[in-house]
Design an enzyme around this catalytic site. Structure first.
Site, short mmCIF file in Angstrom:
data_model
loop_
_atom_site.label_atom_id
_atom_site.label_comp_id
_atom_site.label_asym_id
_atom_site.label_seq_id
_atom_site.Cartn_x
_atom_site.Cartn_y
_atom_site.Cartn_z
N LYS A 23 63.93 6.50 -23.71
CA LYS A 23 63.69 7.94 -23.90
C LYS A 23 64.13 8.77 -22.70
O LYS A 23 64.52 9.92 -22.86
CB LYS A 23 62.25 8.21 -24.34
N SER A 24 64.12 8.18 -21.50
CA SER A 24 64.63 8.92 -20.33
C SER A 24 66.13 9.17 -20.49
O SER A 24 66.62 10.29 -20.29
CB SER A 24 64.44 8.09 -19.06
N ARG A 28 68.21 12.88 -21.34
CA ARG A 28 69.29 13.33 -20.45
C ARG A 28 70.60 13.48 -21.21
O ARG A 28 71.37 14.40 -20.98
CB ARG A 28 69.47 12.33 -19.31
N ARG A 126 49.89 19.94 -17.27
CA ARG A 126 50.55 19.16 -16.21
C ARG A 126 51.13 20.06 -15.12
O ARG A 126 51.47 21.22 -15.37
CB ARG A 126 51.63 18.27 -16.84
N SER A 171 59.92 11.80 -7.79
CA SER A 171 59.89 12.06 -9.23
C SER A 171 61.29 12.32 -9.74
O SER A 171 61.97 13.26 -9.30
CB SER A 171 58.99 13.27 -9.53
N ASP A 318 55.63 4.06 -15.35
CA ASP A 318 55.21 4.10 -16.76
C ASP A 318 54.65 2.76 -17.24
O ASP A 318 54.09 2.67 -18.33
CB ASP A 318 56.40 4.51 -17.64
N LYS A 345 50.05 12.24 -15.44
CA LYS A 345 50.94 11.87 -16.54
C LYS A 345 50.40 12.46 -17.84
O LYS A 345 49.59 13.37 -17.80
CB LYS A 345 51.05 10.34 -16.61
N ARG A 349 45.91 8.55 -16.21
CA ARG A 349 45.99 7.13 -16.63
C ARG A 349 45.14 6.20 -15.78
O ARG A 349 44.83 5.08 -16.21
CB ARG A 349 47.46 6.67 -16.65
N ARG A 395 51.12 5.61 -24.09
CA ARG A 395 51.09 4.30 -23.40
C ARG A 395 49.67 3.69 -23.41
O ARG A 395 49.53 2.47 -23.36
CB ARG A 395 51.64 4.44 -21.98
C1 S3P Z 1 60.76 10.24 -16.32
C2 S3P Z 1 60.28 10.11 -15.05
C3 S3P Z 1 58.91 9.73 -14.73
C4 S3P Z 1 58.23 9.05 -15.92
C5 S3P Z 1 58.47 9.76 -17.20
C6 S3P Z 1 59.94 9.87 -17.49
C7 S3P Z 1 62.12 10.70 -16.51
O1 S3P Z 1 58.16 10.88 -14.40
O2 S3P Z 1 56.85 8.91 -15.67
O3 S3P Z 1 57.84 9.07 -18.26
O4 S3P Z 1 62.64 10.62 -17.64
O5 S3P Z 1 62.72 11.19 -15.54
P1 S3P Z 1 58.23 11.49 -12.92
O6 S3P Z 1 59.64 11.70 -12.65
O7 S3P Z 1 57.49 12.78 -12.93
O8 S3P Z 1 57.56 10.45 -12.07
#
Ligand code: S3P
Length: 435
Positions: A23-24, A28, A126, A171, A318, A345, A349, A395
């Site tokens: 999903k990341s 993107r 958040r 991050s 994650d 998150k 968590r 999660r």
């Molecule tokens: C993500 C980065 C992480 C992760 C999130 C997805 C991303 O968060 O926890 O589930 O896609 O860049 P952070 O970048 O805030 O740590």
């Protein structure tokens, strides 16, 4: 409420499976494709909640996206001239990645105009100041409640100035928001982070033709660049695979082969941690162009407790809920520290896992930045109450499903549907692996 039955002593998990696409990387791909001149082809785009929220938001910014359901390919008609001021508020659902990256992208588009972004109640709670503040220091115009630290936020596109930024938090979402914002800046951007976070944006920006260079493992330099359309193939999500890896270790007589998983080293900390706990993992890399991809086989393993912390945390951020469950079954004590980011998150968590483990009959101490867990040495969980809550968090929902396999009695899960945010059909997939 979903009823979750434990496995009996003759049952195990066996089979070869595919996991939903990352999903990341998916989010993107559609954001960068929107900025890129021409038609980008995205193969294997996921149906999960977060990627679909981001896809919808990009469509609402005027980008035409065609789907070819036969070969699961998207065609994104990108280009700066196609991005239009949206006629309504952009809704990013539960997706922190979609929200922060699109905010960054729009903040740096000079002639774009105005947009407002919001999300569900979790996303609206958040912290957004961490991305708004560095963007504003480069000239971004962002407005919102609580001094623009919480969604909904509004943004007016502007040309940013670039320069040097040192992020206070490791991050990838912040790093990516700034990189996207500075694609059209007047000067290059030099960005430092306190510990390495996932680098999918950097890899993908390069694939789209950006002038970007990794200076060292903590800094990246981006020169203003016009992106050009390309083809992106999304591998399986290692963060989804993590649940199967832990289940494969913990359920007796199991063997699972997970195919076509992303093996980007900024995400494979889970493999290192499980291996140091004693997991039997076999990793076979099948391709290395751009994002490395491969297959992982896991077999039942006797796990032991370890200490997890420091700069590894962003790499496994994650995976920590399911690793906490692995620790609860392991032999001896596990200490998780430096993980205070888990508190901001989709849910808190640390608190959620402390409650889940306590209800599973595990001795756990919640600290400011982690958990101290006394493992049960592979004895089954004896739940105190049979009611568990996903805590509005995908999660946590999936972690409870894996825990249920190892309980002495059936349990009930409130909020099982949250798993759809990253892993639709998760419950069915585990049931189908059960022999
Ligand atoms: C993500 C980065 C992480 C992760 C999130 C997805 C991303 O968060 O926890 O589930 O896609 O860049 P952070 O970048 O805030 O740590």
């Amino acid at each position: 409420m979903k009823l979750l039955n434990p496995l009996n002593s003759k049952q195990c998990l066996k089979g070869q499976i595919e996991i939903p696409p990352d999903k990341s990387i998916a989010q993107r791909s559609v954001i960068l494709a929107a900025l890129a001149e021409g038609i980008t082809h995205i193969q294997n785009f996921p149906q999960a909640g977060d990627p679909q929220s981001t896809l919808k938001a990009i469509e609402n910014l005027g980008i035409k996206i065609e789907a070819n359901s036969q070969n699961k390919e998207l065609m994104v008609h990108g280009g700066l001239q196609n991005l239009k001021e949206p006629t309504d508020i952009l809704f990013l659902g539960n997706s922190g990645t979609g929200f922060r990256l699109i905010l960054g992208m729009l903040a740096g588009l000079r002639s774009f105009g105005f947009a407002s972004l919001t999300g569900d109640s979790s996303l609206r709670s958040r912290p957004m100041g961490r991305v708004v503040e560095p963007l504003k220091s480069l000239g971004a115009k962002i407005y919102g409640r609580a001094n623009a630290t919480k969604a909904p936020l509004s943004v007016i596109g502007n040309q940013l100035k670039g320069g040097s930024i040192s992020l206070k938090v490791a991050s990838a979402q912040l790093k990516s928001a700034l990189l996207l914002a500075c694609l059209n800046a007047s000067e290059p951007l030099l960005l430092d982070e306190p510990a390495p976070s996932r680098n999918h944006t950097e890899i993908m920006l390069k694939a789209f033709g950006a002038d970007i260079e990794q200076v060292n493992n903590l800094s990246v330099k981006l020169k203003p660049s016009q992106l050009k359309a390309t083809t992106i193939n999304i591998p399986g999500d290692i963060s989804g695979a993590a649940f199967l890896l832990v289940a494969g270790c913990l359920v007796p007589n199991s063997e699972i082969k997970i195919m076509n998983i992303g093996l980007n080293p900024s995400r494979t900390g889970i493999l290192k941690v499980l291996t140091s706990m004693g997991a039997h993992l076999q990793i076979e890399q099948t391709s290395s162009a751009g994002e490395p991809i491969g297959n992982i086989t896991v077999k039942t393993s006797s796990l032991k407790g370890i200490e997890i912390g420091d700069s590894l945390i962003p790499n496994i951020i994650d995976e920590l809920p399911i690793l906490a469950l692995a620790a609860a079954m392991a032999k001896g004590k596990t200490i998780i520290k430096n993980a205070e980011e888990l508190r901001v998150k989709e849910s808190d968590r640390l608190k959620a896992m402390s409650q889940v483990l306590t209800n599973l009959g595990v001795q756990v101490e919640e600290t400011i930045d982690g958990l101290i867990i006394e493992g049960l040495n592979h004895k089954p969980f004896q739940p105190k109450s049979n009611i568990f809550s996903a805590n509005h968090d995908h999660r946590i929902a999936m972690t409870i499903k894996i825990a249920s396999l190892l309980c002495t009695q059936p349990i009930k899960l409130e909020g099982a549907e949250w798993a759809n945010i990253s892993f639709p059909q998760f419950f069915e997939l585990i049931d189908n692996l059960t022999l």
